[in-house]
Design an enzyme around this catalytic site. Structure first.
Site, PDB file in Angstrom:
ATOM      1  N   ARG A 113       1.072  -1.223  -0.184  1.00 28.23           N
ATOM      2  CA  ARG A 113      -0.077   0.062  -0.079  1.00 28.23           C
ATOM      3  C   ARG A 113       0.743   1.380  -0.106  1.00 28.23           C
ATOM      4  NH1 ARG A 113      -3.532  -3.759   2.413  1.00 28.23           N
ATOM      5  NH2 ARG A 113      -1.438  -4.558   2.944  1.00 28.23           N
ATOM      6  N   THR A 114       1.707   1.314   0.889  1.00 22.77           N
ATOM      7  CA  THR A 114       2.495   2.501   1.053  1.00 22.77           C
ATOM      8  C   THR A 114       3.560   3.000  -0.020  1.00 22.77           C
ATOM      9  OG1 THR A 114       2.597   2.111   3.451  1.00 22.77           O
ATOM     10  CG2 THR A 114       3.823   3.996   2.667  1.00 22.77           C
ATOM     11  N   LYS A 138      24.656  -5.898  -2.585  1.00 20.98           N
ATOM     12  CA  LYS A 138      25.955  -5.984  -2.672  1.00 20.98           C
ATOM     13  C   LYS A 138      26.635  -5.371  -1.631  1.00 20.98           C
ATOM     14  CE  LYS A 138      25.593  -5.348  -7.774  1.00 20.98           C
ATOM     15  NZ  LYS A 138      25.808  -4.557  -8.895  1.00 20.98           N
ATOM     16  N   ARG A 164      11.614   3.815   3.406  1.00 17.88           N
ATOM     17  CA  ARG A 164      11.014   2.745   4.488  1.00 17.88           C
ATOM     18  C   ARG A 164      12.452   1.805   4.899  1.00 17.88           C
ATOM     19  NH1 ARG A 164       5.650  -0.942   4.637  1.00 17.88           N
ATOM     20  NH2 ARG A 164       4.834   1.037   5.258  1.00 17.88           N
ATOM     21  N   HIS A 185       5.266   6.250  11.629  1.00 20.19           N
ATOM     22  CA  HIS A 185       4.761   5.907  10.048  1.00 20.19           C
ATOM     23  C   HIS A 185       3.931   7.168   9.939  1.00 20.19           C
ATOM     24  CE1 HIS A 185       3.414   4.422   6.518  1.00 20.19           C
ATOM     25  NE2 HIS A 185       2.908   3.231   6.831  1.00 20.19           N
TER      26      HIS A 185
HETATM   27  C1  NCD Z   1       1.835  -0.708   8.335  1.00 17.22           C
HETATM   28  C2  NCD Z   1       3.361  -0.655   8.504  1.00 17.22           C
HETATM   29  O1  NCD Z   1       3.990  -1.095   7.539  1.00 17.22           O
HETATM   30  O2  NCD Z   1       3.811  -0.261   9.509  1.00 17.22           O
HETATM   31  N1  NCD Z   1       1.398  -1.096   7.078  1.00 17.22           N
HETATM   32  C3  NCD Z   1       1.207  -0.253   6.117  1.00 17.22           C
HETATM   33  O3  NCD Z   1       2.017   0.845   6.067  1.00 17.22           O
HETATM   34  N2  NCD Z   1      -0.161  -0.021   5.528  1.00 17.22           N
HETATM   35  C4  NCD Z   1       1.318  -1.861   9.184  1.00 17.22           C
HETATM   36  C5  NCD Z   1       1.875  -2.997   9.464  1.00 17.22           C
HETATM   37  O4  NCD Z   1       2.758  -3.610   8.732  1.00 17.22           O
HETATM   38  O5  NCD Z   1       1.162  -3.855  10.046  1.00 17.22           O
END
Ligand code: NCD
Length: 306
Positions: free
Chosen positions: A56-57, A84, A106, A134
């Protein structure tokens, strides 16, 4: 907000949160329209540096940049030179040298986004750093709640499940309390922070107390990848004592709103019936996520005033 690094909601003012939510409202119209294109970020380059799994993100940041006319490149851990042995520092410097305007990052380590902001000049947006923060997820949660309830202040919001390992819970807590919501967290003792003292947040070991009369229940994923074995007896036991199902939800307000950031462990923290039931805004959260990320990119790369 021009040039602001989006590291956590801890360093957002309520006015900044309101500005993001207001901008996202306009952006949502674009997401829902037939021609999803604005020229706002034409000539800007954005890198999505995703060194931890995401559906999603990552996709919504990529679409958000593209809907605003930016050039967007996504890099995944498995296909980057990090495999690497290249360091995060050198990866960031390499991307900066290509002239990018923003890096959405991320990473599995807490503090990775803040570190990136110290190393390079492009705007850094934290798309999740370990169990720390987040911010874009929290903003889309606030946006979704406000759309349904018309406000945030005074609402009882329960956040339930694996609080200890959840960057979503942490960012939600900052965002919700800043906007005046009454936050209740609940989960097994082993999945709650050991020392927790936060104005505006009540901690429960009993899930029923947290969801009683709640306006919103935000169900968290059990972060199996971040925990050692033995933090709860068995999936069945967890589902029985803490899982969100229709029966348990009868304790909440009649028009309770159900959120889950995804991905879901079905039958563990949430039942199938709740996910697809009438209180669930889980699919809508995904759409709102694109609008929020468009707002964040536009505000940090183009400005926007309070
Ligand atoms: C979350 C995350 O990655 O922190 N998911 C997301 O971004 N939609 C929550 C999760 O992984 O549980």
């Amino acid at each position: 907000m021009l040039g602001k690094n989006i590291l956590d909601l801890e360093n957002f003012s309520p006015d900044e949160i309101r500005l993001v939510l207001k901008t996202a409202k306009e952006m949502k119209k674009i997401v829902q329209s037939r021609i999803k294109k604005l020229p706002d970020l034409r000539g800007k380059a954005i890198i999505n540096l995703f060194l931890e799994a995401s559906t999603r993100t990552r996709t919504s940041f990529e679409l958000a940049g593209k809907y605003l006319g930016a050039d967007v490149v996504s890099i995944n851990a498995g296909t980057s030179s990090i495999t690497k042995g290249e360091s995060l520092r050198d990866t960031l410097l390499t991307l900066e040298a290509m002239g990018v305007d923003a890096i959405v990052i991320r990473h599995k380590s807490e503090g990775a986004a803040e570190y990136a902001a110290q190393i390079v000049k492009p705007v850094i947006i934290n798309a999740g750093d370990g169990a720390h923060a987040h911010p874009s997820q929290a903003l889309l949660d606030l946006f979704t709640i406000e759309r349904h309830k018309g406000r945030l202040a005074g609402l009882k919001v329960a956040i339930v499940g694996d609080i200890l390992h959840s960057r979503v819970a942490r960012s939600d807590i900052f965002g919700l309390t800043k906007m005046g919501a009454d936050v209740h967290i609940a989960g097994p003792k082993t999945l709650l922070p050991r020392f927790f003292n936060f104005d505006g947040v009540t901690v429960h070991e009993n899930i029923e107390d947290a969801i009683k009369n709640a306006d919103v229940v935000n169900v968290l994923r059990i972060q199996l990848e971040r925990q050692q074995a033995g933090l709860f007896p068995s999936p069945r036991e967890y589902a029985r004592i803490f899982g969100i199902n229709d029966e348990r939800l009868r304790l909440a307000k009649e028009d309770v709103l159900i959120l889950h950031p995804g991905p879901q462990n079905k039958g563990l923290e949430i039942s199938n019936a709740v996910t697809y039931g009438k209180y669930s805004a889980i699919q809508e959260q995904v759409q709102n996520g694109v609008a929020i990320r468009m707002a964040l990119l536009d505000l940090t790369l183009n400005g926007g005033s309070l």
